[in-house]
Design a protein around this motif. Structure first.
Motif, PDB file in Angstrom:
ATOM      1  N   MET A 186      40.702  36.577  22.640  1.00  0.00           N
ATOM      2  CA  MET A 186      40.715  36.281  24.060  1.00  0.00           C
ATOM      3  C   MET A 186      41.869  35.342  24.389  1.00  0.00           C
ATOM      4  SD  MET A 186      37.595  34.998  26.498  1.00  0.00           S
ATOM      5  CE  MET A 186      36.929  33.782  25.429  1.00  0.00           C
ATOM      6  N   SER A 187      42.239  34.456  23.477  1.00  0.00           N
ATOM      7  CA  SER A 187      43.269  33.479  23.805  1.00  0.00           C
ATOM      8  C   SER A 187      44.676  34.049  23.778  1.00  0.00           C
ATOM      9  CB  SER A 187      43.187  32.286  22.858  1.00  0.00           C
ATOM     10  OG  SER A 187      43.431  32.692  21.534  1.00  0.00           O
TER      11      SER A 187
ATOM     12  N   CYS B  64      37.931  33.766  37.922  1.00  0.00           N
ATOM     13  CA  CYS B  64      36.690  33.309  38.564  1.00  0.00           C
ATOM     14  C   CYS B  64      36.667  33.589  40.067  1.00  0.00           C
ATOM     15  CB  CYS B  64      36.464  31.831  38.283  1.00  0.00           C
ATOM     16  SG  CYS B  64      37.652  30.719  39.071  1.00  0.00           S
ATOM     17  N   GLY B  65      37.758  34.139  40.609  1.00  0.00           N
ATOM     18  CA  GLY B  65      37.758  34.571  42.008  1.00  0.00           C
ATOM     19  C   GLY B  65      38.488  33.688  42.996  1.00  0.00           C
TER      20      GLY B  65
ATOM     21  N   VAL C  47      34.052  35.259  32.445  1.00  0.00           N
ATOM     22  CA  VAL C  47      34.582  36.556  32.875  1.00  0.00           C
ATOM     23  C   VAL C  47      35.523  37.128  31.810  1.00  0.00           C
ATOM     24  CG1 VAL C  47      36.011  37.737  34.596  1.00  0.00           C
ATOM     25  CG2 VAL C  47      34.296  36.088  35.323  1.00  0.00           C
ATOM     26  N   ALA C  48      36.387  36.283  31.248  1.00  0.00           N
ATOM     27  CA  ALA C  48      37.305  36.740  30.199  1.00  0.00           C
ATOM     28  C   ALA C  48      36.527  37.270  29.000  1.00  0.00           C
ATOM     29  CB  ALA C  48      38.235  35.608  29.769  1.00  0.00           C
TER      30      ALA C  48
ATOM     31  N   ASP D 187      36.977  41.009  27.735  1.00  0.00           N
ATOM     32  CA  ASP D 187      37.466  41.182  26.370  1.00  0.00           C
ATOM     33  C   ASP D 187      36.454  41.893  25.479  1.00  0.00           C
ATOM     34  OD1 ASP D 187      39.783  40.012  27.162  1.00  0.00           O
ATOM     35  OD2 ASP D 187      39.505  38.165  26.024  1.00  0.00           O
ATOM     36  N   GLY D 188      35.159  41.687  25.756  1.00  0.00           N
ATOM     37  CA  GLY D 188      34.127  42.384  24.995  1.00  0.00           C
ATOM     38  C   GLY D 188      34.145  43.883  25.217  1.00  0.00           C
TER      39      GLY D 188
END
Length: 82
Positions: free
Chosen positions: A1-2, A29-30, A57-58, A62-63
């Motif tokens: 993710m990073s 986050c919007g 959210v990331a 990413d999942g």
């Protein structure tokens, strides 16, 4: 993710919280700010000052990302291609 997300940069974003750039002038986050852009630096979810909602959210995005697209060579900024 990073290795996939850039830090969001915009006037009006608090300097003490690190937000991940999404797309279309929005953070993950919007938060929307006109003129928002991705920085040249990675958004690092393990840092202390990271936005928790952006991290969440990331993680969800990413999942769902294909395993073959998760290495450093597959990192592409969507915003820079628009």
């Amino acid at each position: 993710m990073s290795m996939r997300w850039e830090r969001a940069v915009a006037d009006g974003l608090p300097a003490d919280v690190s937000h991940a750039f999404g797309i279309f002038d929005r953070t993950l986050c919007g938060i929307q700010q006109v003129g928002m852009s991705p920085s040249d630096h990675w958004w690092l979810p393990e840092r202390e000052n990271v936005c928790g909602a952006c991290r969440e959210v990331a993680g969800v995005i990413d999942g769902r990302w294909p395993q073959a697209m998760r290495d450093e060579d597959a990192r592409v900024s969507v915003a820079r291609r628009l």
